[in-house]
Design a protein around this motif. Structure first.
Motif, PDB file in Angstrom:
ATOM      1  N   VAL B  81      13.527 -18.108  10.521  1.00  0.00           N
ATOM      2  CA  VAL B  81      11.962 -17.478  10.444  1.00  0.00           C
ATOM      3  C   VAL B  81      11.014 -18.421   9.949  1.00  0.00           C
ATOM      4  O   VAL B  81      10.027 -18.761  10.569  1.00  0.00           O
ATOM      5  CB  VAL B  81      12.385 -16.236   9.465  1.00  0.00           C
ATOM      6  N   LEU B  82      11.519 -19.076   8.819  1.00  0.00           N
ATOM      7  CA  LEU B  82      10.632 -19.869   8.245  1.00  0.00           C
ATOM      8  C   LEU B  82      10.081 -21.210   9.014  1.00  0.00           C
ATOM      9  O   LEU B  82       9.104 -21.571   9.159  1.00  0.00           O
ATOM     10  CB  LEU B  82      11.020 -20.414   6.769  1.00  0.00           C
ATOM     11  N   GLY B  83      11.334 -21.853   9.780  1.00  0.00           N
ATOM     12  CA  GLY B  83      11.071 -22.920  10.711  1.00  0.00           C
ATOM     13  C   GLY B  83      10.070 -22.580  11.779  1.00  0.00           C
ATOM     14  O   GLY B  83       9.405 -23.575  11.942  1.00  0.00           O
ATOM     15  N   THR B  84      10.466 -21.365  12.327  1.00  0.00           N
ATOM     16  CA  THR B  84       9.738 -21.180  13.395  1.00  0.00           C
ATOM     17  C   THR B  84       8.093 -20.893  13.109  1.00  0.00           C
ATOM     18  O   THR B  84       7.277 -21.388  13.716  1.00  0.00           O
ATOM     19  CB  THR B  84      10.016 -19.663  14.110  1.00  0.00           C
ATOM     20  N   LEU B  85       7.767 -20.186  11.848  1.00  0.00           N
ATOM     21  CA  LEU B  85       6.475 -20.071  11.542  1.00  0.00           C
ATOM     22  C   LEU B  85       5.771 -21.539  11.128  1.00  0.00           C
ATOM     23  O   LEU B  85       4.590 -21.559  11.415  1.00  0.00           O
ATOM     24  CB  LEU B  85       6.624 -19.309  10.161  1.00  0.00           C
ATOM     25  N   ALA B 100       0.516 -34.138   6.413  1.00  0.00           N
ATOM     26  CA  ALA B 100       1.264 -34.027   4.994  1.00  0.00           C
ATOM     27  C   ALA B 100       2.238 -33.082   4.980  1.00  0.00           C
ATOM     28  O   ALA B 100       3.362 -33.246   4.488  1.00  0.00           O
ATOM     29  CB  ALA B 100       0.407 -33.926   3.919  1.00  0.00           C
ATOM     30  N   VAL B 101       1.800 -31.751   5.231  1.00  0.00           N
ATOM     31  CA  VAL B 101       2.640 -30.738   5.388  1.00  0.00           C
ATOM     32  C   VAL B 101       3.943 -30.970   6.166  1.00  0.00           C
ATOM     33  O   VAL B 101       5.189 -30.843   5.996  1.00  0.00           O
ATOM     34  CB  VAL B 101       1.885 -29.368   5.742  1.00  0.00           C
ATOM     35  N   SER B 102       3.608 -31.601   7.311  1.00  0.00           N
ATOM     36  CA  SER B 102       4.843 -31.843   8.272  1.00  0.00           C
ATOM     37  C   SER B 102       5.756 -32.747   7.528  1.00  0.00           C
ATOM     38  O   SER B 102       6.953 -32.635   7.943  1.00  0.00           O
ATOM     39  CB  SER B 102       4.104 -32.546   9.541  1.00  0.00           C
ATOM     40  N   LEU B 103       5.445 -33.844   7.030  1.00  0.00           N
ATOM     41  CA  LEU B 103       6.348 -34.750   6.289  1.00  0.00           C
ATOM     42  C   LEU B 103       6.890 -33.991   5.247  1.00  0.00           C
ATOM     43  O   LEU B 103       8.168 -34.448   5.095  1.00  0.00           O
ATOM     44  CB  LEU B 103       5.128 -35.922   5.700  1.00  0.00           C
ATOM     45  N   LEU B 104       6.235 -33.069   4.727  1.00  0.00           N
ATOM     46  CA  LEU B 104       7.014 -32.743   3.262  1.00  0.00           C
ATOM     47  C   LEU B 104       8.121 -31.687   4.002  1.00  0.00           C
ATOM     48  O   LEU B 104       9.147 -31.294   3.240  1.00  0.00           O
ATOM     49  CB  LEU B 104       5.992 -31.905   2.346  1.00  0.00           C
ATOM     50  N   VAL B 105       7.781 -31.110   5.247  1.00  0.00           N
ATOM     51  CA  VAL B 105       8.864 -30.435   5.668  1.00  0.00           C
ATOM     52  C   VAL B 105      10.338 -30.959   5.914  1.00  0.00           C
ATOM     53  O   VAL B 105      11.246 -30.431   5.667  1.00  0.00           O
ATOM     54  CB  VAL B 105       8.202 -29.556   7.030  1.00  0.00           C
ATOM     55  N   ILE B 106       9.920 -31.929   6.668  1.00  0.00           N
ATOM     56  CA  ILE B 106      11.242 -32.813   7.123  1.00  0.00           C
ATOM     57  C   ILE B 106      11.854 -33.781   5.968  1.00  0.00           C
ATOM     58  O   ILE B 106      13.106 -34.053   6.135  1.00  0.00           O
ATOM     59  CB  ILE B 106      10.522 -33.967   8.113  1.00  0.00           C
ATOM     60  N   ASN B 151      12.650 -28.832  13.759  1.00  0.00           N
ATOM     61  CA  ASN B 151      12.669 -30.264  14.687  1.00  0.00           C
ATOM     62  C   ASN B 151      12.854 -29.518  16.206  1.00  0.00           C
ATOM     63  O   ASN B 151      12.250 -29.994  17.187  1.00  0.00           O
ATOM     64  CB  ASN B 151      13.726 -30.980  14.452  1.00  0.00           C
ATOM     65  N   ASN B 152      13.764 -28.477  16.441  1.00  0.00           N
ATOM     66  CA  ASN B 152      13.884 -28.138  17.901  1.00  0.00           C
ATOM     67  C   ASN B 152      12.849 -27.227  18.110  1.00  0.00           C
ATOM     68  O   ASN B 152      12.377 -27.564  19.401  1.00  0.00           O
ATOM     69  CB  ASN B 152      15.283 -27.198  17.629  1.00  0.00           C
ATOM     70  N   VAL B 153      12.267 -26.338  17.376  1.00  0.00           N
ATOM     71  CA  VAL B 153      11.121 -25.597  17.831  1.00  0.00           C
ATOM     72  C   VAL B 153       9.987 -26.372  18.080  1.00  0.00           C
ATOM     73  O   VAL B 153       9.063 -26.294  19.127  1.00  0.00           O
ATOM     74  CB  VAL B 153      10.875 -24.409  16.641  1.00  0.00           C
ATOM     75  N   ILE B 154       9.710 -27.294  17.219  1.00  0.00           N
ATOM     76  CA  ILE B 154       8.315 -28.026  17.298  1.00  0.00           C
ATOM     77  C   ILE B 154       8.399 -28.774  18.590  1.00  0.00           C
ATOM     78  O   ILE B 154       7.447 -29.090  19.480  1.00  0.00           O
ATOM     79  CB  ILE B 154       8.025 -28.800  16.262  1.00  0.00           C
ATOM     80  N   PRO B 185      10.359 -15.824  23.876  1.00  0.00           N
ATOM     81  CA  PRO B 185      11.355 -15.933  25.051  1.00  0.00           C
ATOM     82  C   PRO B 185      11.683 -17.443  25.399  1.00  0.00           C
ATOM     83  O   PRO B 185      12.734 -17.609  25.777  1.00  0.00           O
ATOM     84  CB  PRO B 185      11.046 -15.250  26.242  1.00  0.00           C
ATOM     85  N   GLN B 186      10.685 -18.217  25.474  1.00  0.00           N
ATOM     86  CA  GLN B 186      10.817 -19.844  25.783  1.00  0.00           C
ATOM     87  C   GLN B 186      11.306 -20.434  24.656  1.00  0.00           C
ATOM     88  O   GLN B 186      11.733 -21.604  24.849  1.00  0.00           O
ATOM     89  CB  GLN B 186       9.191 -20.200  26.091  1.00  0.00           C
ATOM     90  N   LEU B 187      11.225 -19.850  23.504  1.00  0.00           N
ATOM     91  CA  LEU B 187      12.016 -20.771  22.352  1.00  0.00           C
ATOM     92  C   LEU B 187      13.405 -20.282  22.051  1.00  0.00           C
ATOM     93  O   LEU B 187      13.808 -20.950  21.217  1.00  0.00           O
ATOM     94  CB  LEU B 187      10.980 -20.209  20.894  1.00  0.00           C
ATOM     95  N   ARG B 188      13.780 -19.108  22.706  1.00  0.00           N
ATOM     96  CA  ARG B 188      15.170 -18.761  22.338  1.00  0.00           C
ATOM     97  C   ARG B 188      16.215 -19.940  22.380  1.00  0.00           C
ATOM     98  O   ARG B 188      16.994 -19.894  21.243  1.00  0.00           O
ATOM     99  CB  ARG B 188      15.460 -17.770  23.393  1.00  0.00           C
ATOM    100  N   SER B 189      16.168 -20.585  23.363  1.00  0.00           N
ATOM    101  CA  SER B 189      17.380 -21.644  23.130  1.00  0.00           C
ATOM    102  C   SER B 189      17.275 -22.807  22.347  1.00  0.00           C
ATOM    103  O   SER B 189      18.131 -23.365  21.740  1.00  0.00           O
ATOM    104  CB  SER B 189      17.457 -22.331  24.680  1.00  0.00           C
ATOM    105  N   ALA B 190      15.770 -22.938  22.157  1.00  0.00           N
ATOM    106  CA  ALA B 190      15.605 -24.070  21.072  1.00  0.00           C
ATOM    107  C   ALA B 190      16.144 -23.269  19.704  1.00  0.00           C
ATOM    108  O   ALA B 190      16.571 -24.094  18.628  1.00  0.00           O
ATOM    109  CB  ALA B 190      14.085 -24.277  20.893  1.00  0.00           C
ATOM    110  N   LEU B 191      15.894 -22.011  19.422  1.00  0.00           N
ATOM    111  CA  LEU B 191      16.219 -21.358  18.129  1.00  0.00           C
ATOM    112  C   LEU B 191      17.758 -21.319  17.981  1.00  0.00           C
ATOM    113  O   LEU B 191      18.274 -21.787  16.942  1.00  0.00           O
ATOM    114  CB  LEU B 191      15.760 -20.123  17.969  1.00  0.00           C
ATOM    115  N   LEU B 192      18.328 -21.250  19.116  1.00  0.00           N
ATOM    116  CA  LEU B 192      19.917 -21.195  19.315  1.00  0.00           C
ATOM    117  C   LEU B 192      20.541 -22.460  18.642  1.00  0.00           C
ATOM    118  O   LEU B 192      21.099 -22.741  17.878  1.00  0.00           O
ATOM    119  CB  LEU B 192      20.392 -20.782  20.444  1.00  0.00           C
ATOM    120  N   ALA B 193      19.809 -23.333  19.396  1.00  0.00           N
ATOM    121  CA  ALA B 193      20.333 -24.763  19.066  1.00  0.00           C
ATOM    122  C   ALA B 193      20.065 -25.306  17.542  1.00  0.00           C
ATOM    123  O   ALA B 193      21.098 -25.662  16.846  1.00  0.00           O
ATOM    124  CB  ALA B 193      19.721 -25.949  19.960  1.00  0.00           C
TER     125      ALA B 193
END
Lengths: 372, 266
Positions: B81-85, B100-106, B151-154, B185-193
């Motif tokens: 949930v949080l990663g997708t958002l 900056a936020v991007s770096l802090l998340v990774i 990483n997968n979703v972005i 629907p287009q994110l589903r497989s990325a979310l699964l991975a």
């Protein structure tokens, strides 16, 4: 259908992406209801940006967009009664063709049975009746194009925006789709705004054309006006091919002051010793003969120091192809000379390059328009 | 591409050796799980099924598996949930401090586990005044599990581009409808991975867990470590290890199938 309530009215529309020049630079334009209107220009001329501003994908830096007399500048794309056929079609790959077409009805809350019936009918009109169950990935480029058309028209928008919709198709298919587009537009009676870099396409399809250059409208008119009476060297060179006479050569060859243009098909070429039936003639040397099927392109170096192109039908009389380097006489009618009143913005400045270059180079064919 | 005979030979041998180094120890574990010896001696003096029987009755082991599954599932869910958002925010919207936020998340995935562990332990106990429990482990795991989802979703969002979303908006769909019918629907497989990876990360995490787990919370890796050197338990640990190896084949297989199917459909 009144003049004060056009389908689309743009006033002072300006968009800057932060660069030095504005991508769209103060466009004022009225597009009437039911019109097939084309925006023609090279890539980077701002035509696609104008389309995206009308659709609502971009917010203007200044100016307004009105739809049927209503200011929609601040409305989101889903709140505007215009639909777009995208250059890459943007069909949803995970949905069937039928669901793609029914999408606009679905988000409007039309019940399943009804929206499927309407979508099927829309597919019928683009002659894809049996394709509803397929996925977009299983269709050819031309079929996808038709699905995109059906999807955008099934919700009966007031205005349909088409962003280089035929750009990805091969020549034969493109010609066929041109005819279909025109028929569809007549059938639906919707205003079409068509973005293209292909001057022939614009001339064939449109009621009116706006020629874009560097974020501005260079010339606005019917196809015949644009082609026969170009106002600027840019239009003369971009729409079709033109022999452009800069001021000095105009004085020398044409005996007129100012910049002028002459279409290659209005130029006749004959042997130097034969008398031409045209009002004006000038002597020159035949530099090249290029055979292009139904016509031949003759390139003549005038003694006055200019290279001129003539287009001749390959049916009747012809200076034969083996006469390259021979002396010829070039002729034209006074009435075919077009004075270029607006000496604005030529992409290649005639002052800095050999005077005849813009005239002899045909309008560039861009494959895609990446201007955003 | 063609390779010469000797080159092919050398490459086959190197490949074989590397695979051997990876899988031979696993085979030893498998054989040891049937060994009659209780102290991991090699070669096994005899074979027996006793440990397999005992393992499935060992309450400590089964409890630990359940705890680990529970933690991994919830941590994965939170990360999804949080990663997708956060991916949507960073990829689809422009705002101040985006980089900056991007770096802090990774960052959490690169941080040494021991630092994360100590820092969270401190924060939970002294600053927030929270009792360490199963929940604190879940929160701790989610901090780095988010990264795999993110990483997968972005990457998927970047590849999809905005044209589908624009088409959807153009046809009259609002933000939420567009997400529900087109983007998700287009994110589903990325979310699964991303989710599978997150689950795996959480499931075998030990360092952060040690620092954030409450008194009674025993995850499987911790249970294994505790029991490895107890003579009577070592063979049972081997059995659990074999079961886990077999179980981890399943998500990897699924992930590969997804990746393969994606390639074909594009």
């Amino acid at each position: 259908m009144t003049a004060d309530r056009p389908a689309i009215r743009l006033t002072g529309l300006t968009k800057s992406f932060g660069g030095t020049a504005n991508a769209v630079d103060g466009i004022d334009l009225d597009i009437a209801e039911g019109e097939f209107f084309s925006m023609l220009g090279p890539s980077g001329s701002g035509k696609t940006t104008v389309l995206r501003l009308i659709a609502g994908f971009e917010q203007p830096t200044a100016g307004t967009v009105s739809l049927l007399g209503e200011d929609v500048t601040d409305r989101a794309p889903f709140d505007r009664d215009v639909n777009t056929v995208f250059q890459d079609y943007a069909l949803f790959p995970h949905m069937s063709v039928l669901d793609n077409v029914a999408y606009g009805l679905r988000v409007r809350g039309v019940p399943r049975r009804q929206r499927h019936a309407q979508a099927r009918q829309a597919l019928e009109t683009v002659r894809l009746g049996g394709f509803g169950d397929r996925k977009p990935g299983q269709l050819s480029g031309g079929q996808r194009q038709r699905v995109a058309l059906a999807r955008a028209t099934v919700v009966r928008p007031k205005v349909l925006l088409l962003d280089e919709p035929l750009g990805a198709l091969d020549l034969k298919l493109r010609e066929q789709m041109q005819v279909e587009l025109k028929e569809l537009q007549r059938e639906l009676g919707i205003t079409f705004i068509f973005v293209t870099h292909d001057q022939e396409e614009a001339l064939t399809l449109s009621d009116r054309i706006a020629v874009f250059n560097e974020g501005r409208i260079e010339q606005l008119g019917t196809p015949a006006e644009i082609y026969d009476r170009p106002l600027s060297p840019f239009v003369a060179a971009f729409v079709g091919t033109s022999n452009i006479f800069p001021d000095a050569l105009s004085r020398a060859v044409l005996g007129r002051v100012g910049m002028h243009a002459l279409r290659p098909e209005k130029v006749t070429v004959g042997r130097a010793d034969a008398a031409l039936s045209t009002q004006r003639t000038a002597p020159g040397t035949l530099a090249e003969v290029i055979y292009v099927g139904s016509t031949s392109r003759l390139i003549v170096d005038l003694d006055a120091g200019m290279r001129i192109i003539a287009l001749e039908q390959n049916d009747a009389h012809r200076v034969t192809e083996d006469e390259r380097g021979s002396r010829v006489s070039v002729g034209w009618q006074d009435g075919d000379i077009v004075a270029l009143e607006k000496a604005t913005a030529v992409t290649t400045d005639p002052a800095t390059v050999p005077a005849t270059v813009p005239a002899t180079v045909p309008a560039p064919k861009h494959t895609t328009d990446t201007a955003r | 591409m063609r390779l010469s005979r000797p080159a092919r030979g050398v490459l086959s041998i190197v490949t074989g050796l590397i695979l051997l180094v990876i899988y031979l120890p696993l085979m030893v574990v498998l054989v040891n799980s049937f060994s009659t010896s209780t102290s991991l001696v090699w070669p096994p003096p005899g074979l027996t099924l006793e440990w397999w029987g005992r393992a499935f009755q060992s309450e400590g082991a089964l409890d630990a598996v359940l705890t680990s599954v529970q933690i991994a599932l919830i941590a994965t869910l939170v990360s999804l949930v949080l990663g997708t958002l956060i991916s949507l925010a960073l990829q689809r919207f422009a705002f101040f401090g985006r980089e900056a936020v991007s770096l802090l998340v990774i960052l959490p995935i690169a941080l040494p586990g021991i630092i994360t562990g100590i820092a969270l332990n401190n924060a939970f106990r002294t600053i927030l005044g929270v009792q360490l429990s199963i929940a604190t482990v879940i929160v701790a795991h989610a901090t780095f599990c988010i990264v795999t989802v993110f990483n997968n979703v972005i990457a998927r969002l970047r590849r999809l581009g905005t044209s589908y979303e624009e088409a959807s908006a153009d046809l009259g769909a609002g933000l939420w409808t567009t997400f529900r019918l087109v983007t998700f629907p287009q994110l589903r497989s990325a979310l699964l991975a991303g989710g599978l990876l997150a689950f795996a990360l959480s499931f075998d995490e030990i360092i952060v867990t040690t620092f954030t787990a409450g008194a009674g919370v025993k995850t499987l890796p911790i249970w294994i470590l505790d029991n490895l050197f107890r003579p009577s338990q070592a063979p049972i640990v081997n059995v659990i290890a074999v079961v886990l190896v077999l179980m981890s084949i399943i998500p990897i297989y699924i992930a590969q199938r997804i990746a393969g199917a994606e390639k074909v459909s594009r």
